[in-house]
Enzyme design. Structure first.
Site, mmCIF file in Angstrom:
data_model
loop_
_atom_site.group_PDB
_atom_site.id
_atom_site.type_symbol
_atom_site.label_atom_id
_atom_site.label_comp_id
_atom_site.label_asym_id
_atom_site.label_seq_id
_atom_site.Cartn_x
_atom_site.Cartn_y
_atom_site.Cartn_z
ATOM 1 N N LYS A 116 115.422 20.012 47.523
ATOM 2 C CA LYS A 116 114.348 20.127 46.522
ATOM 3 C C LYS A 116 114.137 18.817 45.786
ATOM 4 C CE LYS A 116 113.688 24.987 45.768
ATOM 5 N NZ LYS A 116 113.663 26.116 44.831
ATOM 6 N N LYS A 198 109.279 30.779 60.955
ATOM 7 C CA LYS A 198 109.242 32.098 60.321
ATOM 8 C C LYS A 198 107.938 32.291 59.552
ATOM 9 C CE LYS A 198 111.186 31.278 55.804
ATOM 10 N NZ LYS A 198 111.868 31.862 54.684
ATOM 11 N N LYS A 201 104.816 32.074 53.261
ATOM 12 C CA LYS A 201 103.596 31.931 52.450
ATOM 13 C C LYS A 201 103.068 30.506 52.499
ATOM 14 C CE LYS A 201 106.566 31.451 48.439
ATOM 15 N NZ LYS A 201 107.798 32.193 48.680
HETATM 16 P P1 ATP Z 1 108.646 30.420 51.736
HETATM 17 O O1 ATP Z 1 107.279 30.914 52.063
HETATM 18 O O2 ATP Z 1 108.669 29.442 50.615
HETATM 19 O O3 ATP Z 1 109.413 30.018 52.942
HETATM 20 P P2 ATP Z 1 109.508 33.079 51.750
HETATM 21 O O4 ATP Z 1 108.170 33.691 51.759
HETATM 22 O O5 ATP Z 1 110.267 32.958 53.002
HETATM 23 O O6 ATP Z 1 109.418 31.668 51.086
HETATM 24 P P3 ATP Z 1 111.790 33.851 50.197
HETATM 25 O O7 ATP Z 1 111.696 33.964 48.710
HETATM 26 O O8 ATP Z 1 112.519 32.715 50.766
HETATM 27 O O9 ATP Z 1 110.303 33.955 50.743
HETATM 28 O O10 ATP Z 1 112.433 35.169 50.797
HETATM 29 C C1 ATP Z 1 112.578 36.402 50.140
HETATM 30 C C2 ATP Z 1 113.290 37.359 51.075
HETATM 31 O O11 ATP Z 1 112.487 37.643 52.218
HETATM 32 C C3 ATP Z 1 114.600 36.804 51.628
HETATM 33 O O12 ATP Z 1 115.558 37.825 51.669
HETATM 34 C C4 ATP Z 1 114.246 36.350 53.021
HETATM 35 O O13 ATP Z 1 115.358 36.416 53.896
HETATM 36 C C5 ATP Z 1 113.163 37.339 53.429
HETATM 37 N N1 ATP Z 1 112.212 36.732 54.351
HETATM 38 C C6 ATP Z 1 111.337 35.744 54.058
HETATM 39 N N2 ATP Z 1 110.594 35.417 55.130
HETATM 40 C C7 ATP Z 1 110.999 36.215 56.140
HETATM 41 C C8 ATP Z 1 110.617 36.377 57.510
HETATM 42 N N3 ATP Z 1 109.645 35.651 58.035
HETATM 43 N N4 ATP Z 1 111.253 37.294 58.263
HETATM 44 C C9 ATP Z 1 112.227 38.048 57.729
HETATM 45 N N5 ATP Z 1 112.640 37.965 56.460
HETATM 46 C C10 ATP Z 1 112.056 37.065 55.656
#
Ligand code: ATP
Ligand code: LTN
Length: 335
Positions: A116, A198, A201
């Protein structure tokens, strides 16, 4: 709160973006299923969120809307303690104490801090550095047995364990030393347009948000990347056809069907039939969630009440731990 023999679980979520299908299938859906076996605490980590600059009105909006979305996904506020971190002052109070039991070197080794501070190089604030100490306070206040987190947070939970053990070795058994719970089998959902990464957002194009309209969802699935060969056959091959495998996984997780069943269902039919079918299954699964969330979001008084009740329950447990800590370190607490 009544004492139970159930193991306790706690996790925090940053209200830093809109929730999507990956969050739902990979995390929230499983949390909702857990409630009968554990005593569960989930909170919105708004204090953590400001380590990166936020638009105040947006943060306020998301803190309330996300609560609505979590409840709509099945996290029952009567059965889980749902609260907002900034509404329980014990978090920041314990964080200060733990700051004095955490080493500069330990914090310097945290990979999230390194990542970060590279990403936000114009705002390497002290909060970003001490982020894991606040997280340790979040956890230790509630004496949980397990902390379910994603792989990326494992290092923070391990530091939390080190801090707890250090404190306990000086003052006796004050803190339960928690175990991280890393989901191994949790569905991993990939981006619809970028199936090698993955669903996230930060790539909104191939990301299906919980609040998307049915038409938006259908459109996103129609545009989903399948494979570059011309086979046009619904067959599970993650290496050669990651886009198709991802769609099959989404369909399997939502319908409960197995991969062979899905292959049989779409045998002889191409992606032109398969993609809209997955889209429709997702629309069906998300529609009631979106409608319920919209209904709840319109009732701010209800959401406010959930947060208030959650903060009260949380503070009761948290303050008990905080008083113990204050006593141990020698803060005068009156006669
Ligand atoms: P970013 O968009 O910044 O990568 P994010 O949308 O992945 O963030 P997080 O806050 O990192 O969101 O994740 C919240 C929860 O959702 C965590 O438990 C994470 O493991 C799960 N999660 C996030 N993205 C996925 C995905 N594509 N598949 C499965 N689980 C996910
Ligand atoms: N750092 C976590 C959010 C978080 C958390 C916690 C998770 C803050 N405090 C306590 C578990 C326990 C994240 O970014 N996902």
């Amino acid at each position: 709160m009544e004492e139970t023999a159930k193991k306790r679980m706690l996790s925090g979520i940053q209200p830093s973006g809109d929730l999507h299908l990956g969050n739902y299938l990979g995390a929230i859906k499983n949390w909702a299923d857990r409630v009968n076996d554990y005593e569960c605490y989930y909170f919105m980590a708004d204090l953590h969120t400001i380590t990166v600059r936020q638009e105040p009105a947006e943060l306020r909006r998301r803190s309330l809307n996300q609560l609505a979305q979590y409840i709509a996904c099945g996290l029952d506020p009567e059965k889980n303690v749902l609260f907002l971190q900034s509404q329980v002052p014990a978090h920041t109070q314990l964080a200060w104490v733990l700051n004095c039991y955490t080493m500069f070197g330990e914090l310097s080794r945290m990979t999230q801090f390194k990542d970060k501070s590279a990403k936000y190089s114009n705002n390497i604030n002290a909060g970003l550095f001490t982020y894991p100490v606040l997280m340790a306070a979040d956890i230790l206040l509630y004496q949980p047995d397990y902390v379910p987190v994603g792989e990326d947070q494992k290092q923070h939970v391990e530091l939390c364990r080190d801090i707890a053990q250090r404190f306990n070795s000086i003052y006796g058994d004050v803190f339960t030393v928690p175990e991280p719970l890393i989901a191994k089998t949790g569905a991993r959902i990939y981006g619809l347009t970028t199936p090698e990464g993955k669903m996230s957002k930060s790539v909104p194009d191939g990301c299906v948000f919980l609040m998307d309209s049915p038409d938006d969802i259908r459109r996103k699935f129609k545009r989903a990347v399948t494979d570059s060969d011309t086979e046009n056959c619904v067959r599970y091959d993650k290496a050669a056809k990651p886009g198709v495998a991802n769609l099959m996984n989404i369909y399997a997780t939502i319908t409960g069907k197995s991969i062979p069943e899905i292959e049989a269902e779409f045998a002889g039919q191409g992606y032109g039939v398969f993609k809209p079918a997955v889209g429709e299954a997702v629309v069906e699964a998300l529609c009631p969630i979106r409608e319920e969330a919209e209904h709840l979001m319109a009732d701010k008084a209800y959401l406010d009440g959930v947060y208030r009740a959650g903060a009260e329950k949380a503070a009761y447990v948290a303050n008990k731990t905080l008083r113990k800590v204050y006593k141990k370190v020698g803060f005068y607490q009156g006669l």
